[in-house]
Write a protein that holds these residues in place. Structure first.
Motif, PDB file in Angstrom:
ATOM      1  N   HIS A  85       0.960  -1.223   0.226  1.00 25.18           N
ATOM      2  CA  HIS A  85       0.048  -0.053  -0.044  1.00 25.18           C
ATOM      3  C   HIS A  85       0.777   1.208  -0.084  1.00 25.18           C
ATOM      4  N   ILE A  86       1.730   1.320  -1.198  1.00 25.17           N
ATOM      5  CA  ILE A  86       2.613   2.535  -1.268  1.00 25.17           C
ATOM      6  C   ILE A  86       1.921   3.563  -1.221  1.00 25.17           C
ATOM      7  N   GLY A  87       2.229   4.561  -0.034  1.00 20.97           N
ATOM      8  CA  GLY A  87       1.748   6.179  -0.106  1.00 20.97           C
ATOM      9  C   GLY A  87       0.302   6.330  -0.053  1.00 20.97           C
ATOM     10  N   LEU A  88      -0.476   5.393   0.328  1.00 20.34           N
ATOM     11  CA  LEU A  88      -1.850   5.667   0.420  1.00 20.34           C
ATOM     12  C   LEU A  88      -2.094   6.690   1.790  1.00 20.34           C
ATOM     13  N   ALA A  89      -1.644   6.342   2.766  1.00 22.28           N
ATOM     14  CA  ALA A  89      -1.701   7.513   3.775  1.00 22.28           C
ATOM     15  C   ALA A  89      -1.158   8.684   3.406  1.00 22.28           C
ATOM     16  N   ASN A  90       0.034   8.922   2.574  1.00 22.75           N
ATOM     17  CA  ASN A  90       0.517  10.095   2.130  1.00 22.75           C
ATOM     18  C   ASN A  90      -0.599  10.964   1.176  1.00 22.75           C
ATOM     19  N   VAL A  91      -1.314   9.814   0.424  1.00 22.17           N
ATOM     20  CA  VAL A  91      -2.355  10.683  -0.565  1.00 22.17           C
ATOM     21  C   VAL A  91      -3.276  11.182   0.176  1.00 22.17           C
TER      22      VAL A  91
END
Length: 397
Positions: free
Chosen positions: A352-358
Motif C-alpha cells: 500500500h505504497i503512499g496511500l496514507a500520504n495521498v
C-alpha cells in the motif's frame, strides 16, 4: 382583450408603478455605530489581503494605508525585523529614520517604544509609537510605527496594540500557508521516493526482452517509460489536472501489460467533463500501483478505474479483484504496512505504497471530507475511492 383582462393589466401596472416610486423614495436607515463597524471591518479586510502573503516591501506598502486608518494615526510606517523601513504612509516622511531606530529597539526588547518630539523642530508636539509585531512561536517579524499628535492616551496605545495584533494574526496565517506548501512539496518528494524500485527494474527488464524479438515494441515501451519518469519527477507544483494524471497512469499500465500480458486486464470509465478537475500531483499513481499488485497476487486480475461527475465534486475510484485485506488493519492505522500477498502487517515491501500520504494531502488541500475511502475484505478485492471538488479557491494546477 376582455374587460377582466384589461382590469388585471391595469392593476398590475399600478402596483409596479407604486413599487418603483417607493423604492426610489425610501431611505435606508443605519446608525453611526453600524456604519463605523462596517467601515472598520472593510478596512481590516483590505489590510489582510496583502499581509496574507507575508511581510515584504509589497505587502507592507499595500497594507500601510489601511493600517493607518485603523490606528487613526497621522502617519504609519512598517519595518522588518532588522529595522529596515518597508513602507511609510502619510506625511512626516522625515520621521522614517527615527522610526527605524525605534523599531530596532522595539524588536530587541519585544516591547513598544515611544519617542516624544521625534526629529525635534516641527515635530516637537508629536509622539512616535513603535509597536513590535510579535508572531507566536516565531519571534518578532517587525514593527509598526504610528505618528500621533501630543502624548497618546491609553486608548490610543491600546488601539495601536490591537491593530498590531491583528496584523500579526494575518502574518501567522501567511506562515501557515507557506508551511503547508513546504509540507506538500516534502510529501510529493516522499511519494516519488516510494515509487516502487521493483517496477523500474521490471520495466527495464521488460523492454530488454522485446529488443530482439520486437524492436518496434521495445522502442514504444522505452518512450512510455521515459515519459512516465519525466512526469513523475517533474519540478512542477503540487497539483495537476486529472487528464495529465490519467495519461501518466496509461504509461504505467502500458509497461505493466507488456510485462504480464493477458494476466492483467484494465477497464477505464472516465467522464469527459471531469478531465480538467485539479487533483494533487501523483494522487492516483499509488492507488493504481497497489491495485495492480493486489490484482495480480493471485496470478491474474482486473483493475478498474472510474472517474465520474458528482455535481460539485468529481469521484474517482480504483478497484481490483485481487486478494483483498482485513479491514481491521485499516482501522488500526496500518495502511502503509501491509505485506503483499498476506493481508497482514509486517516488514517487507509495502503493498500500500503512499496511500496514507495521498490521504493526508487530500485532507490538507480540500478538508477532512475529502480523504480516501477504502472498501475491502479478504478474498473480495479492494476498492479505493476519493472525492475532489471541481473547483476550490486558491488551488490550481
Amino acid at each position: 382583450m376582455t374587460t377582466a383582462v384589461v382590469a388585471v393589466v391595469a392593476a398590475a401596472v399600478l402596483i409596479v408603478g407604486a413599487l418603483l416610486v417607493w423604492s426610489r423614495t425610501r431611505r435606508v436607515v443605519t446608525t453611526p455605530a453600524e456604519r463605523a463597524v462596517y467601515s472598520a471591518l472593510h478596512t481590516a479586510s483590505l489590510a489582510a489581503r496583502p499581509l496574507r502573503q507575508g511581510l515584504n516591501d509589497r505587502s507592507a506598502q499595500e497594507s500601510a494605508p489601511h493600517l493607518r486608518v485603523l490606528t487613526g494615526g497621522e502617519a504609519l510606517g512598517v519595518a522588518d525585523s532588522e529595522g529596515t523601513l518597508l513602507a511609510w504612509d502619510g506625511p512626516h516622511s522625515d520621521l522614517a529614520e527615527p522610526f527605524a531606530d525605534a523599531a530596532r529597539r522595539a524588536v530587541a526588547t519585544e516591547r513598544p517604544v515611544l519617542v516624544s518630539g521625534p526629529g525635534r523642530g516641527e515635530h516637537a508636539g508629536r509622539t512616535l509609537i513603535a509597536q513590535p509585531l510579535l508572531i507566536e512561536n516565531a519571534g518578532v517579524a517587525g514593527a509598526l510605527g504610528v505618528v500621533t499628535t501630543g502624548k497618546p492616551e491609553p486608548g490610543r496605545l491600546g488601539a495601536v496594540a490591537e491593530v498590531a495584533r491583528y496584523a500579526c494574526g494575518q502574518l501567522e496565517l501567511a506562515e501557515l500557508d507557506a508551511s503547508r506548501a513546504r509540507l506538500d512539496r516534502a510529501e510529493v518528494r516522499a511519494l516519488r521516493a516510494q515509487i516502487s524500485p521493483h517496477f523500474i527494474y521490471n520495466a527495464l527488464n521488460t523492454v530488454a526482452s522485446f529488443v530482439r524479438t520486437d524492436p518496434n515494441r521495445a522502442r514504444e515501451l522505452i518512450l512510455e517509460f521515459a515519459d512516465f519518469t519525466r512526469y513523475s519527477f517533474r519540478a512542477a507544483g503540487e497539483f495537476t489536472v486529472l487528464a495529465d494524471e490519467l495519461r501518466n497512469i496509461e504509461r504505467y499500465l502500458a509497461l505493466e501489460r507488456a510485462r504480464f500480458g493477458d494476466a492483467l486486464e484494465v477497464r477505464l470509465q472516465i467522464a469527459p467533463e471531469v478531465l480538467g478537475v485539479v487533483v494533487p500531483f501523483l494522487a492516483l499513481q499509488p492507488l493504481v500501483e497497489n491495485a495492480v499488485r493486489h490484482g495480480l497476487a493471485g496470478g491474474g486480475g482486473t483493475v478498474s478505474i472510474v472517474a465520474a461527475d458528482a455535481g460539485t465534486d468529481c469521484v474517482i475510484s480504483v478497484e481490483d479483484d485481487g486478494i483483498g485485506m482485513d479491514p481491521d488493519l485499516l482501522r488500526s492505522g496500518a495502511l502503509d504496512a501491509i505485506e503483499p500477498g498476506t493481508g497482514s502487517a509486517g516488514s517487507g515491501e509495502s503493498a500500500h505504497i503512499g496511500l496514507a500520504n495521498v490521504d493526508d494531502r487530500l485532507r490538507a488541500a480540500f478538508g477532512n471530507d475529502y480523504g480516501l475511502i477504502v472498501e475491502t475484505a479478504p478474498g473480495a478485492g479492494t476498492k479505493v475511492s476519493l472525492r475532489v471538488p471541481k473547483f476550490r479557491a486558491g488551488i490550481q494546477a
